[in-house]
Design an enzyme around this catalytic site. Structure first.
Site, PDB file in Angstrom:
ATOM      1  N   HIS A 157       5.996 -15.564  26.063  1.00  0.00           N
ATOM      2  CA  HIS A 157       4.906 -15.850  27.003  1.00  0.00           C
ATOM      3  C   HIS A 157       5.402 -16.380  28.350  1.00  0.00           C
ATOM      4  O   HIS A 157       4.584 -16.654  29.230  1.00  0.00           O
ATOM      5  CB  HIS A 157       3.935 -16.854  26.380  1.00  0.00           C
ATOM      6  CG  HIS A 157       3.150 -16.285  25.238  1.00  0.00           C
ATOM      7  ND1 HIS A 157       1.910 -15.710  25.387  1.00  0.00           N
ATOM      8  CD2 HIS A 157       3.452 -16.194  23.915  1.00  0.00           C
ATOM      9  CE1 HIS A 157       1.464 -15.289  24.213  1.00  0.00           C
ATOM     10  NE2 HIS A 157       2.368 -15.572  23.298  1.00  0.00           N
ATOM     11  N   ASP A 365       6.260 -17.593  36.885  1.00  0.00           N
ATOM     12  CA  ASP A 365       5.302 -17.761  35.801  1.00  0.00           C
ATOM     13  C   ASP A 365       5.280 -16.495  34.960  1.00  0.00           C
ATOM     14  O   ASP A 365       5.290 -15.379  35.505  1.00  0.00           O
ATOM     15  CB  ASP A 365       3.891 -18.021  36.362  1.00  0.00           C
ATOM     16  CG  ASP A 365       3.112 -19.028  35.539  1.00  0.00           C
ATOM     17  OD1 ASP A 365       3.446 -19.206  34.360  1.00  0.00           O
ATOM     18  OD2 ASP A 365       2.178 -19.632  36.084  1.00  0.00           O
TER      19      ASP A 365
END
Length: 467
Positions: A157, A365
């Site tokens: 993730h 991110d």
């Protein structure tokens, strides 16, 4: 469908009472776990004096969870240590902040071994196993060592770093070699997947096919790009609930006609919060028309408060916010509202809906779901504008946002001015294109794509739907 066992560092059991405030990932995983009569396994978040391996089984909203408690040393070395003081900064390109301690590695290996030993009796012959995130990279290998032959998938993730950074990790090859115990490894973006392929090509001399299949020492691994989405339709509905409408009204009243810029981020150095404040400061200092006509609401709940780096970030932001308000505030205008607390999912939806601009500026991110939630929460007749960092994984799916380099205060200031002055027609056009993408590639699209790779015997992508 086959039974699914989901494994993650922390387990977030679904709740019928709080369904409106559950995240999209929890809702999606809950849907497939209910359909397959599966199990969600992981750490309870609680401490125990001595690790026993005792499993606490619970069933909530039709989902079975199985959790274990960890010793304080496990939490220090595995979670606070190797996961969050070594891998997290390294994988977010902040190698200067990474701490390389042998004890951290030992704790990481120990907890992954304990998870494997505890999980093993729960796995039956035809189960699919899906492991999530950087905390549990070696878990698949530990299961293989214990005789598990089931299909096992892994999803990362967060970003995967370039090879030149990855090799700074003392046990980098051992960690990557362990990933070949998985049948499928998923990444949010093509960039993260290519960085992984660069590593295995150069460091391990692996054979890589065009479809992302990698062969190394007799093991075959499929690397796939599978960006996670949100339940965009449900989040749009959340923005119209009573709680959201009340919060939206309160924010409009509080704004008193001023344009609101909103940022919502966990307090973390990867989120670019200092850079965001500096960009906003540049906007105020270079555009007199913004004085008393705009304000930035930054919501930043603290995280990992026991880690020194995070304490330093908070001190820096406290100082910056004080400086900006001290320089630009007037008796009836505070240009920067900096809030160190969290809000419920539906309250946030109301805040997003009241904002003229959503400001999302991570320095790196994996995805960033705040960007997607901001768009989904907007009023179609008067939508706000998303200003988004090029370095968020979401940028690859959201080209209609105003994309910026978060390291440049000038770019942030220019983008904010553009967003605040954007005509309604352009705002609606950008929003519609973004919303169409969110609805098309939502969280269930992500889940179905990955499950089709994990269980290719099903043929076409299984159509799992949210209840």
């Amino acid at each position: 469908m086959k039974r699914l066992i989901v494994v993650s560092n922390r387990v977030q059991p679904p709740s019928e009472e709080a369904s409106g405030n559950q995240g999209g990932l929890t809702l999606a995983l809950s849907a497939v776990l209910r359909e397959s009569n599966g199990i969600w396994f992981g750490w309870s978040g609680e401490e125990t004096e001595t690790y026993t391996g005792n499993i606490n089984f619970q069933k909530s909203a039709g989902v079975t969870t199985a959790t274990v408690d960890l010793e304080p040393q496990d939490i220090h070395e595995y979670y606070d240590g190797f996961a969050n003081r070594t891998l997290w900064p390294l994988f977010h390109y902040r190698v200067s902040l990474a701490e390389f301690e042998r004890g951290f590695v030992d704790g990481y290996e120990r907890v992954n071994t304990r998870f494997a030993d505890t999980l093993l009796p729960l796995i039956t012959e035809d189960d699919l196993v899906w492991v999530h995130d950087y905390h549990l990279v070696p878990l698949g290998q530990r299961l293989r060592e214990r005789g598990v032959t089931n299909r096992i998938g892994f999803f990362l993730h967060i970003p995967w770093p370039p090879m030149r950074l990855m090799v700074s990790l003392p046990n980098h090859q051992e960690l990557v070699e362990s990933m070949f115990a998985y049948d499928v490894v998923g990444f949010h973006t093509e960039d993260w997947k290519e960085s992984f392929l660069d590593y295995v090509r150069a460091q391990m001399d692996a054979q890589i096919d065009e479809d992302g299949t990698i062969v190394w020492q007799g093991r075959t691994l499929k690397a796939v790009v599978c960006p996670i989405g949100i339940d965009a339709a449900a989040y749009a509905e959340t923005a119209t609930t009573k709680t959201a409408r009340t919060m939206c009204r309160q924010m409009h009243e509080s704004a008193a006609g001023r344009g609101m810029i909103v940022g919502v981020d966990r307090l973390d150095y990867s989120k670019g919060l200092q850079e965001r404040f500096l960009g906003y400061e540049r906007l105020l200092s270079t555009r007199e028309s913004m004085s008393e006509n705009v304000f930035l609401l930054q919501i930043a709940p603290p995280s990992r408060e026991g880690v020194q780096t995070y304490q330093e970030i908070r001190a820096s932001l406290d100082s910056l916010s004080g400086r900006i308000n001290g320089e630009f505030a007037t008796v009836d205008w505070v240009p920067l509202r900096y809030v160190n607390k969290g809000y419920s999912r539906d309250a946030l939806a109301g805040i997003y809906r009241a904002a003229r601009v959503g400001l999302v500026t991570p320095l790196r991110d994996g995805m960033n779901l705040v960007a997607k939630e901001f768009v989904a929460a907007q009023d179609p007749e008067d939508p706000g504008v998303l200003v988004l960092s090029h370095f968020a994984g979401a940028a690859a799916q959201m080209p209609e946002a105003v994309l910026i380099n978060p390291y440049s205060p000038e770019e942030i200031a220019d983008a904010l001015a553009q967003a605040l002055d954007m005509p309604l027609a352009e705002r609606k056009s950008r929003w519609q294109a973004l919303m169409d993408g969110l609805l098309r590639e939502d969280v269930m699209w992500w889940l179905n794509r990955f499950m089709a790779e994990l269980d290719p015997a099903t043929g076409a992508e299984p159509e799992i739907e949210l209840a």
